[in-house]
Design an enzyme around this catalytic site. Structure first.
Site, PDB file in Angstrom:
ATOM      1  N   ILE A  27     -10.106  -1.507  15.465  1.00 19.22           N
ATOM      2  CA  ILE A  27     -10.262   0.038  16.050  1.00 19.22           C
ATOM      3  C   ILE A  27     -11.800  -0.563  15.974  1.00 19.22           C
ATOM      4  O   ILE A  27     -12.504  -1.763  15.577  1.00 19.22           O
ATOM      5  CB  ILE A  27     -10.314   0.377  15.057  1.00 19.22           C
ATOM      6  CG1 ILE A  27     -10.973   2.051  15.483  1.00 19.22           C
ATOM      7  CG2 ILE A  27     -10.400  -0.480  13.830  1.00 19.22           C
ATOM      8  CD1 ILE A  27     -10.065   3.188  13.617  1.00 19.22           C
TER       9      ILE A  27
ATOM     10  N   TYR B 202       4.083 -11.833   1.561  1.00 24.08           N
ATOM     11  CA  TYR B 202       2.819 -11.682   1.179  1.00 24.08           C
ATOM     12  C   TYR B 202       1.942 -12.796   0.596  1.00 24.08           C
ATOM     13  O   TYR B 202       0.570 -12.568   1.413  1.00 24.08           O
ATOM     14  CB  TYR B 202       3.230 -10.694  -0.206  1.00 24.08           C
ATOM     15  CG  TYR B 202       1.627  -9.797  -0.820  1.00 24.08           C
ATOM     16  CD1 TYR B 202       0.901  -8.743  -0.401  1.00 24.08           C
ATOM     17  CD2 TYR B 202       1.302 -10.368  -2.155  1.00 24.08           C
ATOM     18  CE1 TYR B 202      -0.017  -8.420  -1.526  1.00 24.08           C
ATOM     19  CE2 TYR B 202       0.373  -9.936  -3.002  1.00 24.08           C
ATOM     20  CZ  TYR B 202       0.286  -9.038  -2.283  1.00 24.08           C
ATOM     21  OH  TYR B 202      -0.896  -8.595  -2.712  1.00 24.08           O
TER      22      TYR B 202
ATOM     23  N   LYS C 205      -1.656 -13.474   2.734  1.00 25.20           N
ATOM     24  CA  LYS C 205      -2.512 -13.646   2.448  1.00 25.20           C
ATOM     25  C   LYS C 205      -3.199 -14.816   2.416  1.00 25.20           C
ATOM     26  O   LYS C 205      -5.060 -15.203   2.299  1.00 25.20           O
ATOM     27  CB  LYS C 205      -3.105 -13.044   1.255  1.00 25.20           C
ATOM     28  CG  LYS C 205      -2.514 -11.786   0.619  1.00 25.20           C
ATOM     29  CD  LYS C 205      -3.235 -10.308   0.428  1.00 25.20           C
ATOM     30  CE  LYS C 205      -3.079  -9.141  -0.111  1.00 25.20           C
ATOM     31  NZ  LYS C 205      -3.984  -8.517   0.628  1.00 25.20           N
TER      32      LYS C 205
HETATM   33  P1  NAD Z   1      -1.507   1.002  -2.705  1.00 26.18           P
HETATM   34  O1  NAD Z   1      -0.190   0.075  -1.966  1.00 26.18           O
HETATM   35  O2  NAD Z   1      -1.617   1.752  -3.620  1.00 26.18           O
HETATM   36  O3  NAD Z   1      -3.016   0.765  -1.355  1.00 26.18           O
HETATM   37  C1  NAD Z   1      -2.060  -0.285   0.070  1.00 26.18           C
HETATM   38  C2  NAD Z   1      -2.923   0.676   1.036  1.00 26.18           C
HETATM   39  O4  NAD Z   1      -3.249   0.087   2.194  1.00 26.18           O
HETATM   40  C3  NAD Z   1      -2.005   1.934   0.811  1.00 26.18           C
HETATM   41  O5  NAD Z   1      -2.921   2.806   1.192  1.00 26.18           O
HETATM   42  C4  NAD Z   1      -1.318   1.236   1.947  1.00 26.18           C
HETATM   43  O6  NAD Z   1      -0.845   2.276   3.015  1.00 26.18           O
HETATM   44  C5  NAD Z   1      -2.605   1.055   3.424  1.00 26.18           C
HETATM   45  N1  NAD Z   1      -1.926   0.109   3.967  1.00 26.18           N
HETATM   46  C6  NAD Z   1      -0.683  -0.736   4.076  1.00 26.18           C
HETATM   47  N2  NAD Z   1      -0.803  -1.093   5.292  1.00 26.18           N
HETATM   48  C7  NAD Z   1      -1.601  -0.803   6.546  1.00 26.18           C
HETATM   49  C8  NAD Z   1      -1.689  -0.753   7.689  1.00 26.18           C
HETATM   50  N3  NAD Z   1      -0.956  -1.666   7.770  1.00 26.18           N
HETATM   51  N4  NAD Z   1      -3.029  -0.235   8.103  1.00 26.18           N
HETATM   52  C9  NAD Z   1      -3.379   0.833   7.531  1.00 26.18           C
HETATM   53  N5  NAD Z   1      -3.058   0.895   6.399  1.00 26.18           N
HETATM   54  C10 NAD Z   1      -2.277   0.235   4.589  1.00 26.18           C
HETATM   55  O7  NAD Z   1      -1.586  -1.292  -3.280  1.00 26.18           O
HETATM   56  P2  NAD Z   1      -3.369  -1.403  -4.272  1.00 26.18           P
HETATM   57  O8  NAD Z   1      -2.838  -2.021  -5.690  1.00 26.18           O
HETATM   58  O9  NAD Z   1      -3.975  -0.393  -4.153  1.00 26.18           O
HETATM   59  O10 NAD Z   1      -3.714  -2.547  -3.611  1.00 26.18           O
HETATM   60  C11 NAD Z   1      -5.171  -2.668  -2.232  1.00 26.18           C
HETATM   61  C12 NAD Z   1      -5.448  -3.906  -2.423  1.00 26.18           C
HETATM   62  O11 NAD Z   1      -5.610  -4.798  -3.296  1.00 26.18           O
HETATM   63  C13 NAD Z   1      -4.011  -4.765  -1.261  1.00 26.18           C
HETATM   64  O12 NAD Z   1      -4.631  -5.534   0.060  1.00 26.18           O
HETATM   65  C14 NAD Z   1      -3.145  -5.739  -2.362  1.00 26.18           C
HETATM   66  O13 NAD Z   1      -2.451  -6.488  -1.614  1.00 26.18           O
HETATM   67  C15 NAD Z   1      -4.622  -6.050  -3.071  1.00 26.18           C
HETATM   68  N6  NAD Z   1      -5.042  -6.539  -4.227  1.00 26.18           N
HETATM   69  C16 NAD Z   1      -3.811  -5.740  -4.906  1.00 26.18           C
HETATM   70  C17 NAD Z   1      -3.924  -6.310  -6.827  1.00 26.18           C
HETATM   71  C18 NAD Z   1      -3.220  -4.992  -7.765  1.00 26.18           C
HETATM   72  O14 NAD Z   1      -2.340  -5.805  -8.526  1.00 26.18           O
HETATM   73  N7  NAD Z   1      -3.227  -4.216  -7.256  1.00 26.18           N
HETATM   74  C19 NAD Z   1      -3.925  -7.392  -7.132  1.00 26.18           C
HETATM   75  C20 NAD Z   1      -3.404  -8.478  -6.039  1.00 26.18           C
HETATM   76  C21 NAD Z   1      -4.526  -7.925  -4.353  1.00 26.18           C
END
Ligand code: NAD
Ligand code: UDP
Length: 330
Positions: free
Chosen positions: A61, A143, A147
């Site tokens: 994009i 995952y 990452k």
């Molecule tokens: P979440 O699943 O609520 O949010 C992820 C978002 O990414 C969702 O809105 C989903 O629809 C979108 N998404 C997924 N694949 C996609 C793609 N191919 N194209 C476009 N959008 C896509 O999870 P979260 O807890 O909000 O996590 C957000 C980020 O933080 C992630 O990258 C996750 O790995 C990282 N993270 C979160 C935690 C946690 O404890 N919540 C811990 C470590 C890392």
């Protein structure tokens, strides 16, 4: 600034959108709605600084933006294992596409990495210098390794092309707008306790995690993005460590009632311990979490209480439905 948040309709992304809009920035929220929800960003749709794009990060994009927060990736084990190849693609191709964009428009880019890069850690607590202990072929690898490759891509684009990168290694984060069915432990326990169901403890419940409230985490992300010249990874998490059994007790205390527990098998490769060493975040960003677990749980329980009530109300058939469905009036 004009700021792109990929995964902006997810749990953390929606809170980050709130924060950046409140600071007067324009937010472009990009999401494919795999785990994200309109509900999370409904209140922002009429905001003049907010723009929503339905797009998958696996596709390139081109946009004019000043900063990119790359959060697009499901975070719950249940969701990221649902389609593991897609999880790898979102991390690898998604991060690559965002780096190409960052390079092209000269944007600073922050990658949402994870404590999962440490795998089942042999060093405790985990400093950023620890390289981790990850099973590359197990069910969590899509995952964890995804990452890790994302971190590699970020570092190589920085070394080769001078892209201005930031890497946040996020530890378990919780709060309002977690999906009630996403299988993560905090949302599972709260929903189970509110429904008066037994809490599902996987394994002995003696494994540990360190839980960070979402507002604290978002504050850490914003500080890291703003910090000059910090290209190495930074742990963001709450260093207070709990066993999962202790978490269950805390949830029951906050929700009230006398819910019991039921034991389920421990998932394969489930890390036995996890606690961030946040010295780097303290020194570089002047950051540390402010909200402790009990207060964070009170706020999160409040959110789920309302959400489940709305759900229950929605499940009651409307008058029209009752009139058109034979039997419902009985
Ligand atoms: P979440 O699943 O609520 O949010 C992820 C978002 O990414 C969702 O809105 C989903 O629809 C979108 N998404 C997924 N694949 C996609 C793609 N191919 N194209 C476009 N959008 C896509 O999870 P979260 O807890 O909000 O996590 C957000 C980020 O933080 C992630 O990258 C996750 O790995 C990282 N993270 C979160 C935690 C946690 O404890 N919540 C811990 C470590 C890392
Ligand atoms: N867990 C549990 N019951 C549940 C959900 C999870 O005991 O209903 C455990 C899980 O086995 C893990 C910990 O809680 O040890 C955290 O799980 P979560 O999926 O929230 O995050 P992650 O394993 O990615 O840290």
């Amino acid at each position: 600034m004009r700021i792109l948040i990929t995964g902006g309709a997810g749990f953390i992304g929606s809170h980050l959108s709130d924060r950046l809009l409140a600071e007067g920035h324009q937010v472009v929220c990009l999401d494919n709605f795999f785990t994200g929800r309109r509900d999370n960003i409904d209140h922002l749709l009429d905001h003049p600084g907010f723009e929503l794009l339905r797009h998958d990060v696996c596709e390139p994009i081109f946009l004019e933006v000043d900063q990119i927060y790359n959060l697009a990736c499901p975070a719950s084990p249940v969701h990221y294992q649902y389609n593991p190849v897609k999880t790898v693609k979102s991390n690898v191709m998604g991060t690559l596409n965002m780096l190409v964009l960052a390079k092209r428009v000269g944007a600073r880019i922050l990658q949402a990495s994870t404590s999962e890069v440490y795998g089942d850690p042999h060093v405790h607590p985990q400093p950023e210098s620890y390289w981790g202990n990850v099973n590359p072929i197990g069910p969590r690898a899509c995952y964890d390794e995804g990452k890790r490759v994302a971190e590699t891509l970020m570092s190589d684009y920085h070394r080769e092309d001078g892209v201005d990168i930031r890497i946040a290694r996020i530890f378990n984060t919780y709060g309002p707008r977690m999906a009630e069915n996403d299988g993560r432990v905090v949302s599972n326990f709260i929903v189970q306790a509110l429904r008066g169901q037994e809490l599902t403890l996987y394994g002995s419940g003696e494994q540990t995690r360190s839980f960070c409230y979402v507002d604290d985490l978002v504050d850490g992300l914003v500080r890291l993005m703003a910090a000059e010249g910090r290209h190495d990874p930074v742990n963001l998490g709450n260093p207070v460590e709990f066993t999962i059994r202790q978490l269950a007790e805390e949830v029951v205390k906050v929700v009230g009632g006398t819910t019991g527990v039921t034991y389920k098998p421990l998932p394969q490769d489930d890390p036995s311990q996890r606690q961030p060493d946040i010295s780097r975040a303290r020194n570089w960003l002047g950051w540390e979490p402010r909200l402790q677990l009990e207060e964070g749980l009170v706020r999160t329980v409040e959110y789920f209480r309302h959400r489940l009530k709305r759900r229950n109300r929605a499940a009651v058939p409307t008058l029209d439905e009752r009139l058109t469905s034979p039997g419902l009036l009985d």
